[in-house]
Motif scaffolding. Structure first.
Motif, PDB file in Angstrom:
ATOM      1  N   GLY A 139      50.356  46.876  64.130  1.00  0.00           N
ATOM      2  CA  GLY A 139      49.786  46.515  62.841  1.00  0.00           C
ATOM      3  C   GLY A 139      50.746  45.830  61.899  1.00  0.00           C
ATOM      4  N   GLY A 140      51.797  45.231  62.430  1.00  0.00           N
ATOM      5  CA  GLY A 140      52.744  44.519  61.594  1.00  0.00           C
ATOM      6  C   GLY A 140      53.766  45.399  60.918  1.00  0.00           C
ATOM      7  N   GLN A 141      53.958  46.620  61.405  1.00  0.00           N
ATOM      8  CA  GLN A 141      54.909  47.528  60.763  1.00  0.00           C
ATOM      9  C   GLN A 141      56.355  47.064  60.916  1.00  0.00           C
ATOM     10  OE1 GLN A 141      54.303  51.617  61.924  1.00  0.00           O
ATOM     11  NE2 GLN A 141      52.073  51.441  61.827  1.00  0.00           N
TER      12      GLN A 141
ATOM     13  N   GLY B 151      51.037  37.887  59.217  1.00  0.00           N
ATOM     14  CA  GLY B 151      51.660  38.772  58.234  1.00  0.00           C
ATOM     15  C   GLY B 151      51.178  38.569  56.814  1.00  0.00           C
TER      16      GLY B 151
ATOM     17  N   SER C 119      48.309  38.917  55.471  1.00  0.00           N
ATOM     18  CA  SER C 119      47.444  40.009  55.005  1.00  0.00           C
ATOM     19  C   SER C 119      48.050  41.379  55.271  1.00  0.00           C
ATOM     20  CB  SER C 119      46.075  39.915  55.693  1.00  0.00           C
ATOM     21  OG  SER C 119      46.219  39.997  57.100  1.00  0.00           O
ATOM     22  N   LYS C 120      49.153  41.426  56.008  1.00  0.00           N
ATOM     23  CA  LYS C 120      49.764  42.711  56.356  1.00  0.00           C
ATOM     24  C   LYS C 120      50.943  43.059  55.449  1.00  0.00           C
ATOM     25  CE  LYS C 120      47.048  43.165  59.940  1.00  0.00           C
ATOM     26  NZ  LYS C 120      46.010  44.207  60.013  1.00  0.00           N
ATOM     27  N   ASP C 121      51.825  42.081  55.254  1.00  0.00           N
ATOM     28  CA  ASP C 121      53.037  42.331  54.458  1.00  0.00           C
ATOM     29  C   ASP C 121      53.448  41.021  53.801  1.00  0.00           C
ATOM     30  OD1 ASP C 121      55.374  43.172  53.337  1.00  0.00           O
ATOM     31  OD2 ASP C 121      56.326  43.823  55.208  1.00  0.00           O
TER      32      ASP C 121
END
Length: 845
Positions: free
Chosen positions: A259-261, A306, A308-310
């Motif tokens: 999830g892009g962590q 990324g 929308s993720k970070d």
């Protein structure tokens, strides 16, 4: 399909057959053999980035000693959880601590000996084995112990790849084609391993903590190997480029995992890799560059995922790259080598960011990058002429072409100001010592930037705005340069023509045009005629001589004026082609609300006070009258134009150039759609000037002569197309039909002289090309125009209505008589099928 137990046995068997791994004892204490540019490294370090060669990171894990096959991997598997990876939250990369040169040289010789022991057959077997294992993992879930052995085998190979790639050619004992073949084979193995490593990540069954650790370790391995590709002497080999692409594909795969962590950590490691690539002058120096494409593709994938993720980490990554364009201004002679290396990084970063913005097409990305570019151009290192400024101007144009309104407007203002500033320096002391980069900016970069924006904009609102801005710039350039000596007018206005042609390519001149825009078109053609930019209209020829880039060329007013008529055309032929396209989009240069033909106030404003081309210079007026007379083909003698002022003669010359060029370029068809109908005939523009009431006799004579010169040009174009076949022949016939149909409809105009000219031209066209006698569009136009009710302007004028009806009846009778005499059967059949009933009453009259 294969069962999991059988798959595990097959994988174990393949791993056991792999050759003994290379001895990698004590790698932490070995000096890198790569000879990188100190200037490039100092620049990277100045930006807080460790060198990709001499960085502080260390190789992942303990490599162990010599061993064979799966036995060694099984031993290593017990200590996998404690293996060390490169510092992923720092910016270290693969490298070795500096100790003794003796240890380094001994280690390198040991590695070379091991690599050269492998035969071509062995390398081929390794590649096949790793590919086969990858295919198995893609289809079958296997035991975690076997999977761990696969990962360790891939890990050791990736570690080995970084060492192999960094060995210098002179350190190998093999040379020539033999060495190249070995490297190609070895890199093919590494490419298969990289793909296997990516596949093994998808098969992971670890808990979250262990999986995160595995991903971080893989990330470090792949980025270290990618950095080794960049600095390798083999980086131009196709297989090396493909290996580099596989590694970056793995990096992108890690970015979207979990999830892009890991996005923040990954972007921190990716930035020095990108800058290391930018530090290589030949990484993507040409039009093609596989490594550049790989980096660009990976950055785009990560940014799009990324966002929308970070987004904060993505913003930091982009801004971190963008700030690298800022350089120092305090270089001395001893630092010139460093300055050159820094410039390489800056130019490549600029191109990368521009390509990145175009690929992701996000307004937020453009809004982050553009201000830094503009700041550098206006106030920073790029405020003075140079390569950096040229690349930045091109980059801001590419960003503006995406059509985001804020960046578009800011860029157009910047480019306009830059272009006008070049003109303001003409004739000054600075212009005598202009640099090559400054000339390139004026002649190539800025015009190309304007054209790039015109080509990229798609929205009607921005295209309309840009059209107005470009035409306004042309007016400013024309006014600013018309009073200057030499050829600066053409030198500055000419380069803008391709951009104007492009932004006008979708403009329909037959619609109602705002007076403000019409004035700008008038100003443009006024200066085109004044500076002799129009292609010759008297069967002139274009010269193959390249356009001059100097501003001190001497050209007398008489020479320039007549050049627009007779030729030869000595400017850039691209400008001539562009002007032909502009002619197809230009409305007639007349408007009822501002009578330019009678009121010279606005025309006089197109000259500077005291200009040697202005109203006070009778010599200039005589020159313009002579040029006008020549443009009219001798239909009006220069002596008969003595009542026309110089500025009005220039305006009429502009009208003559425009209307004649319309027909010489494409036969006289205007913009506004693919269908060639009567409304697209350029005769509609040519006849529009005669609708102005109370014209002075000399002006009326000139405008009438312009129409006949345009008609002669149309006939010449149609004659030239007579031998064409296929689609070109269809276009010729459609063009002929459009002109004839328009002239038929023009016979109903209120102005008697317009009607008379229309009939005269129609009769000539019919006699020259009798095939229009049987053209259904022309016959429709004749019948319906004769039977239609008179226009609103003629409702209260019965005499004119009767005259028009009588005129149509005469033309129709002649039309039918001629068609029957040439082809009676065809004509009778056509009339019977389509028009039998209407013609019964007509013939009975």
């Amino acid at each position: 399909g294969i069962s999991p137990p059988d798959a595990e046995k097959l994988i174990s068997l393949l791993l056991e057959q792999l050759p003994i791994s290379s001895p990698l004892f004590g790698v932490q204490s070995v000096v890198s053999s790569v000879q990188s540019s100190p200037a490039s490294l100092s620049y990277l370090q100045a930006n807080g980035i460790s060198s990709p060669v001499n960085g502080g990171g260390q190789l992942s894990g303990s490599f162990g000693g010599a061993g064979g096959g799966s036995r060694m991997m099984a031993e290593d598997a017990t200590s996998t959880s404690s293996s060390r990876v490169s510092e992923v939250n720092g910016m270290g990369s693969i490298g070795w601590k500096r100790e003794s040169n003796t240890n380094a040289e001994g280690f390198i010789r040991q590695q070379i000996a091991h690599f050269e022991e492998e035969s071509a057959e062995s390398l081929e077997m390794q590649e096949i084995a790793f590919k086969l294992i990858g295919q198995i993992l893609a289809k079958v879930s296997i035991d975690c112990k076997v999977l761990e052995q696969v990962r360790l085998a891939a890990k050791r190979q990736l570690q080995s790849s970084a060492i192999c790639l960094k060995i210098r050619k002179r350190d190998w004992t093999e040379h020539g084609q033999l060495l190249k073949d070995r490297v190609n084979a070895k890199l093919s193995v590494y490419r298969a391993v990289a793909r296997l490593k990516i596949e093994s990540l998808a098969s992971s069954d670890h808990d979250e903590k262990s999986r995160k650790k595995l991903l971080l370790e893989t990330l470090a391995l792949m980025i270290d190997a990618a950095e080794a590709c960049l600095v390798s002497v083999w980086r131009k080999l196709r297989i090396c480029e493909e290996f580099f692409g596989c590694l970056l594909s793995g990096v992108a795969n890690i970015a979207i995992s979990r999830g892009g962590q890991l996005l923040r950590v990954l972007l921190i490691r990716l930035k020095p890799l990108v800058l290391a690539a930018c530090a290589q002058a030949d990484t993507w120096g040409g039009c093609q560059g596989a490594m550049f494409e790989s980096i660009l593709k990976t950055c785009c994938e990560i940014i799009e995922f990324g966002w929308s993720k970070d987004q904060a980490s993505v913003d930091t990554f982009i801004l971190g790259l963008a700030t690298c364009i800022r350089g120092r201004n305090d270089y001395d002679d001893e630092d010139m080598k460093e300055k050159s290396a820094v410039l390489t990084v800056q130019l490549n970063v600029i191109r990368l960011l521009a390509d990145l913005s175009v690929s992701v097409k996000k307004q937020e990305v453009v809004d982050m990058i553009l201000p830094l570019f503009v700041e550098s151009v206006e106030e920073g290192e790029a405020s003075s002429p140079g390569l950096l400024r040229l690349h930045l101007l091109n980059a801001v144009a590419r960003l503006a072409s995406l059509g985001f309104e804020k960046s578009y407007r800011e860029t157009v203002v910047l480019l306009t100001r830059s272009y006008l500033s070049k003109l303001s320096n003409v004739g000054s002391a600075e212009s005598r010592t202009v640099t090559q980069e400054a000339t390139t900016e004026r002649v190539e970069t800025l015009p190309a930037a304007f054209l790039l924006i015109a080509s990229g904009l798609s929205g009607n609102k921005l295209r309309s705005d840009y059209r107005h801005r470009l035409l306004s710039l042309c007016s400013e350039v024309g006014l600013a340069s018309e009073s200057k000596s030499g050829r600066s007018g053409a030198d500055f206005l000419g380069p803008l023509m391709p951009a104007v042609a492009e932004i006008c390519s979708d403009f329909d001149p037959t619609i109602n045009v705002e007076p403000s825009l019409l004035k700008l078109f008038r100003n443009l053609w006024f200066y085109i005629a004044l500076f002799g930019l129009a292609p010759p209209i008297q069967e002139g020829r274009l010269s193959d001589k390249p356009a001059s880039t100097s501003l001190d060329g001497v050209g007398s007013m008489s020479t320039i004026a007549l050049q627009a008529v007779h030729g030869p055309y000595l400017w850039n032929t691209q400008w001539a082609s562009a002007i032909q396209l502009i002619a197809q989009a230009t409305p007639p240069l007349v408007v009822s609300s501002v009578k330019w033909l009678e009121d010279e106030f606005e025309l006089n404003a197109l000259h500077n006070p005291g200009s040697r081309r202005g109203i006070s210079n009778e010599k200039a007026a005589i020159t313009q009258r002579n040029a006008l007379s020549a443009a009219l083909g001798g239909r009006v003698e220069a002596g008969a134009l003595s009542t026309i002022s110089g500025v009005k003669a220039t305006y009429l010359l502009a009208v003559a150039c425009l209307e004649i060029i319309r027909f010489s370029s494409n036969g006289g068809i205007l913009n506004g759609g693919a269908e060639l109908t009567a409304c697209k005939s350029a005769f509609g523009c040519a006849l529009e000037y005669l609708k102005t009431p109370n014209l002075a006799p000399a002006i009326f004579q000139c405008l009438t002569a312009i129409i006949y010169r345009a008609f002669e040009t149309a006939l010449s174009w149609l004659d030239q197309q007579a031998s064409e076949t296929g689609e070109a022949a269809d276009i010729r016939e459609s063009t002929l039909s459009a002109h004839a149909s328009f002239l038929i409809k023009a016979m109903s105009q209120r102005e008697e002289h317009v009607r008379n000219i229309s009939v005269n031209l129609l009769v000539q066209l019919r006699d020259k090309f009798p095939q229009i006698l049987w053209n259904s569009s022309c016959m429709d136009a004749l019948l319906f125009s004769m039977n239609n009710d008179p226009s609103s302007s003629l409702v209260n004028d019965p005499a004119s209505s009767a005259m028009i009806r009588s005129l149509y009846q005469g033309v129709v009778r002649d039309w039918i008589i001629l068609s029957l005499s040439y082809a009676p059967c065809t004509s009778q059949g056509l009339l019977q099928v389509s028009y039998f009933a209407p013609w019964i009453s007509l013939l009975a009259v």
